[in-house]
Design an enzyme around this catalytic site. Structure first.
Site, PDB file in Angstrom:
ATOM      1  N   ALA A  10      26.659  56.399  23.459  1.00 48.15           N
ATOM      2  CA  ALA A  10      25.349  55.499  22.998  1.00 48.15           C
ATOM      3  C   ALA A  10      25.851  53.932  23.263  1.00 48.15           C
ATOM      4  O   ALA A  10      25.747  53.136  22.496  1.00 48.15           O
ATOM      5  CB  ALA A  10      25.402  55.573  21.537  1.00 48.15           C
ATOM      6  N   GLU A 111      31.752  33.778  37.969  1.00 51.06           N
ATOM      7  CA  GLU A 111      32.940  34.466  37.663  1.00 51.06           C
ATOM      8  C   GLU A 111      33.563  34.890  38.951  1.00 51.06           C
ATOM      9  O   GLU A 111      33.036  34.598  39.822  1.00 51.06           O
ATOM     10  CB  GLU A 111      32.617  36.058  36.881  1.00 51.06           C
ATOM     11  N   HIS A 226      42.501  43.926  34.028  1.00 50.59           N
ATOM     12  CA  HIS A 226      41.952  42.890  33.882  1.00 50.59           C
ATOM     13  C   HIS A 226      43.342  41.808  33.999  1.00 50.59           C
ATOM     14  O   HIS A 226      44.396  42.289  32.974  1.00 50.59           O
ATOM     15  CB  HIS A 226      41.240  42.624  32.615  1.00 50.59           C
ATOM     16  N   ARG A 271      39.846  39.993  41.307  1.00 51.34           N
ATOM     17  CA  ARG A 271      40.656  40.503  39.989  1.00 51.34           C
ATOM     18  C   ARG A 271      41.852  41.238  40.293  1.00 51.34           C
ATOM     19  O   ARG A 271      42.888  41.017  39.577  1.00 51.34           O
ATOM     20  CB  ARG A 271      39.787  41.224  39.107  1.00 51.34           C
ATOM     21  N   HIS A 330      41.187  47.921  32.325  1.00 50.83           N
ATOM     22  CA  HIS A 330      39.863  47.400  31.858  1.00 50.83           C
ATOM     23  C   HIS A 330      38.710  48.068  32.187  1.00 50.83           C
ATOM     24  O   HIS A 330      38.026  48.352  31.565  1.00 50.83           O
ATOM     25  CB  HIS A 330      39.962  45.805  32.253  1.00 50.83           C
ATOM     26  N   ARG A 365      35.804  46.717  41.290  1.00 50.71           N
ATOM     27  CA  ARG A 365      34.692  45.891  40.682  1.00 50.71           C
ATOM     28  C   ARG A 365      34.573  44.549  40.981  1.00 50.71           C
ATOM     29  O   ARG A 365      35.416  43.842  40.502  1.00 50.71           O
ATOM     30  CB  ARG A 365      34.373  46.675  39.331  1.00 50.71           C
TER      31      ARG A 365
END
Ligand SMILES: Cc1cc2nc3c(=O)[nH]c(=O)nc-3n(C[C@H](O)[C@H](O)[C@H](O)COP(=O)(O)OP(=O)(O)OC[C@H]3O[C@@H](n4cnc5c(N)ncnc54)[C@H](O)[C@@H]3O)c2cc1C
Length: 506
Positions: A10, A111, A226, A271, A330, A365
């Site tokens: 959910a 970012e 991260h 990252r 992360h 990502r």
């Protein structure tokens, strides 16, 4: 015995899929009460989408492919990124109140590795909480959606290669829920590692459910660490969003030296590059801090209220003090291998959100692309589920309930040998240590089995690419410039060549 689709999870992916399926009746299972236990509600930076006047999905695609380091599926990535503006509109339609400029346009953040300001955010750094608040309200207003929370799926029931139901456990004990259409929306795997930003129970249970049901997984060796989790000594670690570096904060060490200044892109390099640089600097004995004093100073609390609160809870005032940081697991780029409709290799099983591997992220990502992926893919999954003919269900014999999973014994092994820097000896050692846990039948068996699959995948990819860094194979290898899929039997066979307990079980 009505064939009602079941959605497991959910977060953004599960709730959006349920809403897109309306008015078709669906059952949503969630391990924790709505609004808790989902990474979606913790998202800080925002949702990446090419909605700015200087932006275009083609530019967003360029940045995504560059971050993915040769492993994205370009057609899939283009489709998802083109759907970005519609996904934002759908979230607004469900009541998500994003931050706006004085003129009423969406306020856009920057970012790392994005060439444009394109991060749509809410309440400064409270994007995920605002999105989930709005979606929960929308779900409560939708009578076709039934939510069973505090219910954990422990196994998928498969007969003749197709889904027949879910074995779950709730406050009143075990239950067998017949269903021929199941959507996994169970999120990430950070809890397999010692340091993580993910919710505590997020160790990848959904991924293992899929693997045990026979589904192929793809690219599972790619785990994004991260670079800037708040080093507050708690579990999980609060995240200090990349958006703070986007606003000009710098990384320094205990001497005040800006040790990343010479790196191309410096603090806003990809990252994985920043995370490894921080890791190496710490391994060399330094402490690392994020310094927002000059870039943000007194405006920190207003721009990043959630991070500000987490820092103050740890005794740090980011307006006047550098923030101690450490890399932490992360995001998982890999996942259940799915097609353009989110279908897995098992009939009747779909996957959406972080648990799925669509091909968008490749080896790494791009920041804030995951909420976008979950929001846009949910529509396509829902369309396919709705178009799949329901079948006549029959009662199912209840399989034995596996024990409540406990990843604790697995986490140090994963961080030590399957973490930011990997090599053959370490990965083989991890497999040998995970094998007895995986076959134990005990509480660590499921997390250890998933850890074993990750270690096998990482061992097989003899190159460094994106978030997968092998110190014994430091370069790209053209032979590996493709996505790799892995099934549980394949992983067991590979591990069996290294570990006796697995060999005996195989
Ligand atoms: C701190 C943090 C900040 C982030 N910031 C951003 C950001 O700014 N932008 C961005 O794009 N991404 C961000 N991410 C990543 C992003 O939040 C996730 O990738 C995304 O929210 C995943 O959504 P999801 O719906 O797939 O999973 P989740 O939101 O994690 O939801 C998973 C759901 O599955 C349930 N579940 C799991 N297993 C079971 C089971 N066996 N039985 C029943 N229920 C189960 C959970 O309880 C939960 O309800 C961030 C992640 C973290 C941890």
């Amino acid at each position: 015995m009505q064939d009602r689709p079941i959605i497991v999870g959910a977060g953004l992916a599960g709730l959006m899929t349920a809403l897109h399926l309306a008015p078709l009746p669906v059952l949503v299972l969630a391990r924790a009460p709505l609004g808790t236990g989902a990474a979606s509600a913790w998202a800080q930076g925002g949702v990446a989408a090419a909605v700015g006047p200087d932006d275009d999905p083609a530019l967003h695609l360029q940045d995504t492919l560059a971050a993915g380091d040769g492993l994205c599926d370009p057609a899939m990535a283009e489709r998802i990124l083109r759907a970005g503006p519609d996904a934002i509109a759908a979230l607004i339609g469900h009541g998500a109140a994003f931050d706006r400029t004085d003129s009423g346009a969406l306020a856009l953040g920057l970012e790392a590795a994005h060439s444009r300001r394109r991060i749509v955010h809410a309440a400064g750094d409270g994007t995920g909480a605002e999105i989930i608040r709005a979606l929960i309200q929308a779900v409560r207003d939708t009578p076709s959606i039934t939510v069973l929370d505090d219910v954990e799926a422990r196994r998928l029931i498969v007969e003749d290669g197709r889904i027949r139901g879910v074995l779950a456990v709730g406050p009143h004990g075990a239950m067998t829920l017949p269903a021929a259409r199941v959507v996994l929306a169970t999120g990430g795997i950070g809890g397999l590692f010692l340091h993580t930003t993910n919710p505590p129970a997020a160790w990848g249970q959904g991924l293992l459910l899929a693997a045990r049901a026979g589904a192929a997984l793809t690219d599972i060796e790619f785990v994004q660490f991260h670079p800037t989790a708040l080093d507050a000594g708690c579990d999980p670690l609060p995240l200090v969003s990349e958006a703070v570096r986007g606003e000009g904060a710098t990384l320094i060490d205990e001497t005040g030296s800006r040790f990343l200044a010479d790196l191309p892109g410096a603090e806003l390099a990809a990252r994985d590059v920043v995370a490894r640089a921080v890791w190496r600097h710490q391994a060399a004995g330094h402490r690392v801090f994020l310094d927002a004093r000059t870039a943000l100073g007194d405006s920190f609390a207003q721009r990043f209220p959630g991070i500000n609160a987490a820092c103050h809870a740890a005794g740090i005032d980011p307006a006047t003090q550098p923030i101690p940081v450490v890399p932490a697991a992360h995001f998982h780029m890999g996942g259940v291998a799915v097609d353009a409709a989110g279908c897995s290799s098992v009939e009747g099983l779909w996957a959406c959100g972080e648990v799925a591997s669509t091909g968008l992220h490749g080896a790494n990502r791009l920041a804030s692309n995951s909420l976008l992926e979950a929001a846009s893919f949910a529509r396509w999954v829902a369309e396919d589920v709705a178009a799949t003919q329901p079948v006549r269900l029959r009662p199912l014999p209840a399989p034995k309930l596996p024990p409540a999973p406990d990843p604790a014994p697995v986490r140090a092994i994963m961080s030590g040998q399957v973490g930011l820097l990997r090599d053959r000896d370490g990965l083989q050692e991890a497999i040998r240590r995970l094998a007895p846990l995986a076959v134990s039948g005990g509480a660590a068996a499921d997390p250890a089995t998933l850890g074993l699959m990750l270690a096998v995948a990482a061992l097989r990819r003899e190159e460094s690419r994106g978030a997968h860094a092998r110190t014994d194979f430091p370069d790209h290898a053209p032979a590996f410039q493709h996505r790799l899929s892995l099934t549980l039997p394949e992983a067991i066979a590979a591990a069996g060549r290294l570990a006796d307990p697995i060999a005996r079980r195989a």
